[in-house]
Design an enzyme around this catalytic site. Structure first.
Site, PDB file in Angstrom:
ATOM      1  N   LYS A  67      13.144  46.416  39.702  1.00 19.80           N
ATOM      2  CA  LYS A  67      12.409  47.007  40.951  1.00 19.80           C
ATOM      3  C   LYS A  67      12.604  46.430  42.138  1.00 19.80           C
ATOM      4  O   LYS A  67      12.424  45.244  42.408  1.00 19.80           O
ATOM      5  CB  LYS A  67      10.939  47.059  40.366  1.00 19.80           C
ATOM      6  CG  LYS A  67      10.029  47.892  41.507  1.00 19.80           C
ATOM      7  CD  LYS A  67       8.560  48.213  40.924  1.00 19.80           C
ATOM      8  CE  LYS A  67       7.810  46.994  41.449  1.00 19.80           C
ATOM      9  NZ  LYS A  67       6.305  47.447  41.092  1.00 19.80           N
ATOM     10  N   ARG A 111       1.414  50.970  35.708  1.00 19.05           N
ATOM     11  CA  ARG A 111       1.526  49.724  34.455  1.00 19.05           C
ATOM     12  C   ARG A 111       0.740  48.573  34.907  1.00 19.05           C
ATOM     13  O   ARG A 111       0.442  47.859  33.851  1.00 19.05           O
ATOM     14  CB  ARG A 111       2.823  49.504  34.814  1.00 19.05           C
ATOM     15  CG  ARG A 111       3.627  49.005  36.132  1.00 19.05           C
ATOM     16  CD  ARG A 111       3.063  47.238  36.519  1.00 19.05           C
ATOM     17  NE  ARG A 111       4.417  46.476  37.224  1.00 19.05           N
ATOM     18  CZ  ARG A 111       3.639  45.625  37.854  1.00 19.05           C
ATOM     19  NH1 ARG A 111       2.614  45.318  38.013  1.00 19.05           N
ATOM     20  NH2 ARG A 111       4.684  44.980  38.405  1.00 19.05           N
ATOM     21  N   HIS A 138      -6.956  50.882  46.416  1.00 15.60           N
ATOM     22  CA  HIS A 138      -5.997  51.882  45.739  1.00 15.60           C
ATOM     23  C   HIS A 138      -5.853  51.743  44.170  1.00 15.60           C
ATOM     24  O   HIS A 138      -6.022  52.718  43.455  1.00 15.60           O
ATOM     25  CB  HIS A 138      -4.759  51.642  46.229  1.00 15.60           C
ATOM     26  CG  HIS A 138      -3.693  52.685  45.798  1.00 15.60           C
ATOM     27  ND1 HIS A 138      -3.617  54.017  45.806  1.00 15.60           N
ATOM     28  CD2 HIS A 138      -2.554  52.152  45.256  1.00 15.60           C
ATOM     29  CE1 HIS A 138      -2.642  54.269  45.396  1.00 15.60           C
ATOM     30  NE2 HIS A 138      -1.932  53.380  44.629  1.00 15.60           N
ATOM     31  N   GLY A 221      -5.825  41.115  40.757  1.00 16.95           N
ATOM     32  CA  GLY A 221      -5.424  41.251  42.286  1.00 16.95           C
ATOM     33  C   GLY A 221      -4.611  39.888  42.535  1.00 16.95           C
ATOM     34  O   GLY A 221      -3.815  40.025  43.562  1.00 16.95           O
TER      35      GLY A 221
HETATM   36  P1  NAD Z   1      -6.264  47.784  48.804  1.00 18.95           P
HETATM   37  O1  NAD Z   1      -5.880  47.391  50.053  1.00 18.95           O
HETATM   38  O2  NAD Z   1      -6.223  49.288  48.455  1.00 18.95           O
HETATM   39  O3  NAD Z   1      -7.724  47.303  48.473  1.00 18.95           O
HETATM   40  C1  NAD Z   1      -7.968  45.914  48.476  1.00 18.95           C
HETATM   41  C2  NAD Z   1      -9.288  45.540  47.950  1.00 18.95           C
HETATM   42  O4  NAD Z   1      -9.646  44.277  48.200  1.00 18.95           O
HETATM   43  C3  NAD Z   1     -10.230  46.380  48.385  1.00 18.95           C
HETATM   44  O5  NAD Z   1     -11.305  46.580  47.428  1.00 18.95           O
HETATM   45  C4  NAD Z   1     -11.177  45.415  49.379  1.00 18.95           C
HETATM   46  O6  NAD Z   1     -12.404  45.687  49.588  1.00 18.95           O
HETATM   47  C5  NAD Z   1     -10.736  44.227  48.819  1.00 18.95           C
HETATM   48  N1  NAD Z   1     -10.810  42.910  49.755  1.00 18.95           N
HETATM   49  C6  NAD Z   1     -10.247  42.728  50.930  1.00 18.95           C
HETATM   50  N2  NAD Z   1     -10.462  41.627  51.475  1.00 18.95           N
HETATM   51  C7  NAD Z   1     -11.527  41.075  50.548  1.00 18.95           C
HETATM   52  C8  NAD Z   1     -11.936  39.868  50.681  1.00 18.95           C
HETATM   53  N3  NAD Z   1     -11.784  38.905  51.615  1.00 18.95           N
HETATM   54  N4  NAD Z   1     -12.692  39.482  49.476  1.00 18.95           N
HETATM   55  C9  NAD Z   1     -13.065  40.234  48.506  1.00 18.95           C
HETATM   56  N5  NAD Z   1     -12.488  41.533  48.475  1.00 18.95           N
HETATM   57  C10 NAD Z   1     -11.530  41.674  49.402  1.00 18.95           C
HETATM   58  O7  NAD Z   1      -5.291  46.970  47.652  1.00 18.95           O
HETATM   59  P2  NAD Z   1      -5.038  47.499  46.200  1.00 18.95           P
HETATM   60  O8  NAD Z   1      -3.535  48.296  46.276  1.00 18.95           O
HETATM   61  O9  NAD Z   1      -6.023  48.041  45.563  1.00 18.95           O
HETATM   62  O10 NAD Z   1      -4.463  46.204  45.597  1.00 18.95           O
HETATM   63  C11 NAD Z   1      -5.298  44.961  45.322  1.00 18.95           C
HETATM   64  C12 NAD Z   1      -4.770  44.052  44.909  1.00 18.95           C
HETATM   65  O11 NAD Z   1      -3.794  44.122  43.649  1.00 18.95           O
HETATM   66  C13 NAD Z   1      -3.695  43.322  46.046  1.00 18.95           C
HETATM   67  O12 NAD Z   1      -4.043  42.030  46.007  1.00 18.95           O
HETATM   68  C14 NAD Z   1      -2.335  43.619  45.256  1.00 18.95           C
HETATM   69  O13 NAD Z   1      -1.244  42.676  45.786  1.00 18.95           O
HETATM   70  C15 NAD Z   1      -2.499  43.358  43.881  1.00 18.95           C
HETATM   71  N6  NAD Z   1      -1.712  44.041  42.846  1.00 18.95           N
HETATM   72  C16 NAD Z   1      -1.592  43.378  41.736  1.00 18.95           C
HETATM   73  C17 NAD Z   1      -0.782  43.974  40.537  1.00 18.95           C
HETATM   74  C18 NAD Z   1      -0.216  43.248  39.596  1.00 18.95           C
HETATM   75  O14 NAD Z   1       0.501  43.447  38.677  1.00 18.95           O
HETATM   76  N7  NAD Z   1      -1.104  42.250  39.338  1.00 18.95           N
HETATM   77  C19 NAD Z   1      -0.071  45.062  41.022  1.00 18.95           C
HETATM   78  C20 NAD Z   1      -0.482  45.924  42.308  1.00 18.95           C
HETATM   79  C21 NAD Z   1      -1.072  45.459  43.027  1.00 18.95           C
END
Ligand code: NAD
Length: 322
Positions: A67, A111, A138, A221
């Protein structure tokens, strides 16, 4: 070579197909039949973008590829495009010839949701009734929808750093006919049988003292060095599982408990081994289990291969002579 454009993915891919693909590839990883290549992630010095590659080879499913993509923080404001952009490329493992190019944006959310969902299937208590969500961005709605299919949940509770985003979760709960309540983190830890944490935080939200015994936590996250969602002491109290140990201890949630000397690498176990039955997983109703979902390239390849099959079956794959 087949092309499956991003616009087709929503009509093709199902949560069940994503779940099956991810469960199978986690099992193959634990059995030593599939491995991920080292991840490349670069700040390219243009548009503040982070760009990279996640790849691997699944000898059991004969899936080879990568990817490519990343994060362009200015996309939405400047161009009306989503900030996360990715594309999956699949190759024939017998010849090296490219076989497919697949839109990877929606697939990434599906996924990732499938991964926490697989962890709930294999690690949460069978009688889990209350699901708690930390994060309302998201990914969170995909996470919640997939999780609700794994147990007979009766209530959704949620906490978010930005409370104005909580209606995103409430909407998904309502779709499933479930009540939703916004709660403080100590109440979340007390009441929830399963907690999914999916934030972009760099400091812990859920503390050890918050969490009751018997809880399963999918920590989704933390996928980068420095990010953090859980109190490291919680990992010391829990049984810790992950998609890939090397990622968990370096870029996943376990990086912090390892750095603090609270757990060792050998304390972090593969979820795939539980799927395969070679690790007992949860052994008592009081165990706290944590799934440290870091996100591996093989997950992307597995769901992309699955969606290519669906696209061919439904006649929407674009065939190009390449
Ligand atoms: P997003 O920007 O849409 O949402 C971010 C979320 O984090 C929101 O709920 C926001 O309120 C919260 N947030 C922001 N700052 C914060 C803080 N200081 N303390 C607590 N919460 C806080 O992002 P998203 O697309 O929903 O992605 C969320 C996370 O998941 C990101 O870190 C992203 O990199 C990670 N992610 C992980 C995987 C995986 O495979 N594990 C895949 C995709 C995304």
């Amino acid at each position: 070579m087949l092309i499956v454009p991003e616009r087709e993915i929503a009509n093709l891919m199902t949560r069940t197909a994503a779940f099956d693909a991810v469960e199978q590839v986690f099992a193959a990883m634990a059995a030593g039949d599939a491995y991920n290549f080292p991840v490349v992630r670069e700040a390219i010095g243009h548009e503040d973008a982070l760009y990279g590659f996640k790849g691997g080879f699944d000898q059991a499913g004969l899936t080879l590829g990568l990817k490519a993509g990343g994060y362009w923080p200015n996309n939405l404001e400047k161009r009306g495009l989503i900030n996360h952009q990715s594309t999956v490329f699949l190759f024939d493992p017998d010849t090296g010839k490219p076989t497919a190019m697949v839109g990877g944006n929606l697939l990434t959310a599906l996924r990732t949701a499938a991964a926490s969902s697989v962890s709930i299937k294999h690690l949460a208590r069978p009688d889990a009734k209350v699901i708690g969500m930390i994060g309302a961005g998201h990914q969170s709605t995909f996470q919640l929808r997939a999780a609700l299919e794994q147990r007979n949940f009766e209530k959704v509770i949620g906490w978010n750093y930005h409370p104005d985003m909580l209606p995103n979760l409430e909407k998904v709960a309502a779709e499933a006919g479930l009540p939703f309540e916004a709660v403080a983190l100590d109440q979340m830890g007390h009441d929830a049988d399963v907690i999914i944490s999916i934030t972009s935080a760099f400091a812990p939200s859920l503390m050890d003292a918050h969490v009751s015994s018997g809880t399963h936590i999918a920590c989704m996250g933390t996928d980068t060095k420095g990010k953090q969602e859980l109190d490291p002491a919680l990992l010391a109290r829990a049984k810790v599982f992950t998609d890939e140990v090397a990622q968990s201890i370096s870029i996943g949630e376990a990086q912090h408990a390892i750095a603090a000397g609270l757990i060792a690498q050998s304390d972090v176990r593969q979820l795939g081994a539980v799927i395969n039955g070679t690790d007992p997983g949860r052994t008592t109703a009081d165990d706290i289990t944590i799934f440290d979902g870091t996100g591996v390239g093989l997950q992307d390849l597995a769901v992309a291969a699955s969606v290519v099959e669906l696209a061919v079956a439904q006649g929407v794959a674009i065939d190009v002579d390449f």
